[in-house]
Design a protein around this motif. Structure first.
Motif, PDB file in Angstrom:
ATOM      1  N   LEU A  93       0.820  -1.208   0.000  1.00  0.00           N
ATOM      2  CA  LEU A  93       0.000   0.000   0.000  1.00  0.00           C
ATOM      3  C   LEU A  93       0.858   1.264   0.000  1.00  0.00           C
ATOM      4  O   LEU A  93       0.460   2.288  -0.570  1.00  0.00           O
ATOM      5  N   ARG A  94       2.031   1.199   0.620  1.00  0.00           N
ATOM      6  CA  ARG A  94       2.951   2.344   0.531  1.00  0.00           C
ATOM      7  C   ARG A  94       3.418   2.551  -0.903  1.00  0.00           C
ATOM      8  O   ARG A  94       3.551   3.690  -1.368  1.00  0.00           O
ATOM      9  N   ALA A  95       3.680   1.443  -1.602  1.00  0.00           N
ATOM     10  CA  ALA A  95       4.096   1.545  -3.003  1.00  0.00           C
ATOM     11  C   ALA A  95       2.987   2.172  -3.844  1.00  0.00           C
ATOM     12  O   ALA A  95       3.253   2.967  -4.751  1.00  0.00           O
ATOM     13  N   LEU A  96       1.739   1.822  -3.540  1.00  0.00           N
ATOM     14  CA  LEU A  96       0.608   2.436  -4.249  1.00  0.00           C
ATOM     15  C   LEU A  96       0.547   3.925  -3.963  1.00  0.00           C
ATOM     16  O   LEU A  96       0.389   4.745  -4.885  1.00  0.00           O
ATOM     17  N   LYS A  97       0.680   4.294  -2.700  1.00  0.00           N
ATOM     18  CA  LYS A  97       0.631   5.709  -2.310  1.00  0.00           C
ATOM     19  C   LYS A  97       1.743   6.499  -3.000  1.00  0.00           C
ATOM     20  O   LYS A  97       1.541   7.655  -3.403  1.00  0.00           O
ATOM     21  N   ASP A  98       2.921   5.870  -3.165  1.00  0.00           N
ATOM     22  CA  ASP A  98       4.058   6.530  -3.817  1.00  0.00           C
ATOM     23  C   ASP A  98       4.005   6.410  -5.333  1.00  0.00           C
ATOM     24  O   ASP A  98       4.953   6.797  -6.019  1.00  0.00           O
ATOM     25  N   GLU A  99       2.905   5.819  -5.845  1.00  0.00           N
ATOM     26  CA  GLU A  99       2.677   5.653  -7.294  1.00  0.00           C
ATOM     27  C   GLU A  99       3.757   4.803  -7.956  1.00  0.00           C
ATOM     28  O   GLU A  99       4.142   5.035  -9.101  1.00  0.00           O
ATOM     29  N   GLU A 100       4.240   3.792  -7.215  1.00  0.00           N
ATOM     30  CA  GLU A 100       5.185   2.839  -7.780  1.00  0.00           C
ATOM     31  C   GLU A 100       4.465   1.673  -8.466  1.00  0.00           C
ATOM     32  O   GLU A 100       5.115   0.851  -9.118  1.00  0.00           O
ATOM     33  N   CYS A 101       3.163   1.583  -8.295  1.00  0.00           N
ATOM     34  CA  CYS A 101       2.373   0.528  -8.919  1.00  0.00           C
ATOM     35  C   CYS A 101       0.965   1.050  -9.157  1.00  0.00           C
ATOM     36  O   CYS A 101       0.559   2.068  -8.573  1.00  0.00           O
ATOM     37  N   LEU A 102       0.213   0.356 -10.005  1.00  0.00           N
ATOM     38  CA  LEU A 102      -1.177   0.734 -10.269  1.00  0.00           C
ATOM     39  C   LEU A 102      -2.134   0.099  -9.273  1.00  0.00           C
ATOM     40  O   LEU A 102      -3.181   0.671  -8.963  1.00  0.00           O
ATOM     41  N   LEU A 103      -1.796  -1.101  -8.773  1.00  0.00           N
ATOM     42  CA  LEU A 103      -2.648  -1.804  -7.827  1.00  0.00           C
ATOM     43  C   LEU A 103      -1.813  -2.329  -6.669  1.00  0.00           C
ATOM     44  O   LEU A 103      -0.644  -2.681  -6.850  1.00  0.00           O
ATOM     45  N   ALA A 104      -2.446  -2.422  -5.488  1.00  0.00           N
ATOM     46  CA  ALA A 104      -1.815  -3.018  -4.317  1.00  0.00           C
ATOM     47  C   ALA A 104      -2.767  -4.036  -3.723  1.00  0.00           C
ATOM     48  O   ALA A 104      -3.939  -3.733  -3.474  1.00  0.00           O
ATOM     49  N   GLY A 105      -2.276  -5.266  -3.497  1.00  0.00           N
ATOM     50  CA  GLY A 105      -3.110  -6.318  -2.946  1.00  0.00           C
ATOM     51  C   GLY A 105      -2.916  -6.459  -1.443  1.00  0.00           C
ATOM     52  O   GLY A 105      -1.784  -6.463  -0.959  1.00  0.00           O
ATOM     53  N   PHE A 106      -4.029  -6.558  -0.700  1.00  0.00           N
ATOM     54  CA  PHE A 106      -3.965  -6.781   0.745  1.00  0.00           C
ATOM     55  C   PHE A 106      -5.210  -7.554   1.165  1.00  0.00           C
ATOM     56  O   PHE A 106      -6.166  -7.689   0.395  1.00  0.00           O
ATOM     57  N   HIS A 107      -5.206  -8.069   2.399  1.00  0.00           N
ATOM     58  CA  HIS A 107      -6.348  -8.852   2.863  1.00  0.00           C
ATOM     59  C   HIS A 107      -6.853  -8.320   4.191  1.00  0.00           C
ATOM     60  O   HIS A 107      -6.112  -7.712   4.970  1.00  0.00           O
ATOM     61  N   ALA A 108      -8.151  -8.529   4.436  1.00  0.00           N
ATOM     62  CA  ALA A 108      -8.794  -8.065   5.663  1.00  0.00           C
ATOM     63  C   ALA A 108      -9.788  -9.124   6.104  1.00  0.00           C
ATOM     64  O   ALA A 108     -10.404  -9.795   5.275  1.00  0.00           O
TER      65      ALA A 108
END
Length: 298
Positions: free
Chosen positions: A84-99
């Protein structure tokens, strides 16, 4: 009849463990090479960068999307927080996580909330079971997380920042356990569900937390703890990106849904591929903290 020595057997397990640990890096390298070649050969191909918490369904999705839909996922596994940090820094288009899917609210994911608060939308990807993995000789007396300490089982943990590590920390709080009481909490660290399962299966550890798919792969006994939703997060400014729109179409398609439904330990989410606001997907997190409840087999 010749039989391998105990040393030879453990050496074989060590070699297999090394290969499993390297698998995410190998998959990432293969993804890079495949994506570069595909884009170079055909402008109709789409390339989508995805940083994600480890999940065994994603490489299957990667292969299906490339072969059937000309969408190439540049897949890089890392902890949920780092993704999610990579997403915030625009290093990727999508970030996968689970809840966790819960009846009550949960204190499991506050570290993620700060990264999800502003300008982020979620895509429903899958549901999966996460729980305790043990070998069959320990299954009869492991009925809860506290039993790992009670019976002094050697534990293999996940890395800090991973969603599974947060689950471990939540269970320790609920059972009033300290890290020092759990053998291996800070010393035995792995970065994927598969490597945790291999550690347990090979005897390097006695127990670990991971998804059911990894436990089944290595013939381990599995005690469900929580059902999880796996989400793909994207910035609101990128929701109309052609590669993201194509991936959403794939997730909503019947062919992919049939594949996902056939993977052990997985099931379909509500409205796969649907674009969700944070409040729609995770209303529990917006309200505060609570406790986990026992998962049921889907």
């Amino acid at each position: 009849k010749a039989r391998p020595t105990e040393f030879a057997r453990r050496l074989a397990w060590a070699e297999r463990r090394a290969r499993v640990r390297m698998q995410p890096q190998i998959e990432a390298l293969r993804s890079d090479l495949t994506g570069v070649l595909a884009v170079a050969r055909d402008a109709r191909n789409q390339l989508l960068t995805l940083h994600a918490s480890h999940d065994m369904a994603l490489p299957v999705l990667q292969q299906y999307a490339a072969g059937a839909e000309s969408l190439h996922l540049d897949l890089r596994f890392q902890g949920s927080v780092d993704a999610l940090r990579a997403l915030k820094d625009e290093e990727c288009l999508l970030a996968g996580f689970h809840a966790p899917v819960l009846e009550e609210t949960t204190a499991l994911t506050p570290p993620l909330l700060g990264l999800l608060q502003s300008g982020v939308q979620l895509i429903a990807c899958s549901r999966r079971l996460q729980g305790i993995m043990v070998r069959k000789e320990h299954a009869a007396f492991v009925h809860s997380f506290a039993d790992l300490v009670r019976h002094r089982l050697r534990f293999v943990n996940r890395q800090a920042g991973s969603g599974t590590r947060m689950l471990v920390e939540q269970m320790m709080r609920e059972h009033a356990l300290r890290p020092a009481e759990l053998d291996g909490y800070a010393e035995r660290i792995e970065h994927t569900h598969v490597s945790v399962a291999l550690c347990v299966a090979s005897g390097v550890a006695d127990a670990g937390i991971g998804i059911q798919a990894a436990a089944l792969q290595f013939g381990l006994r599995f005690l469900p703890v929580v059902t999880e939703s796996y989400y793909l997060a994207c910035l609101s400014t990128n929701v109309r990106h052609p590669a993201i729109e194509r991936l959403r179409e794939i997730l909503a398609g019947q062919r992919w849904q049939d594949i996902l439904a056939g993977l052990p330990g997985y099931r379909l989410p509500d409205s796969p591929g649907r674009l969700l606001s944070l409040e729609e997907a995770l209303p529990q997190l917006a309200r505060g903290s609570g406790t986990l409840r026992r998962a049921h087999q889907p």
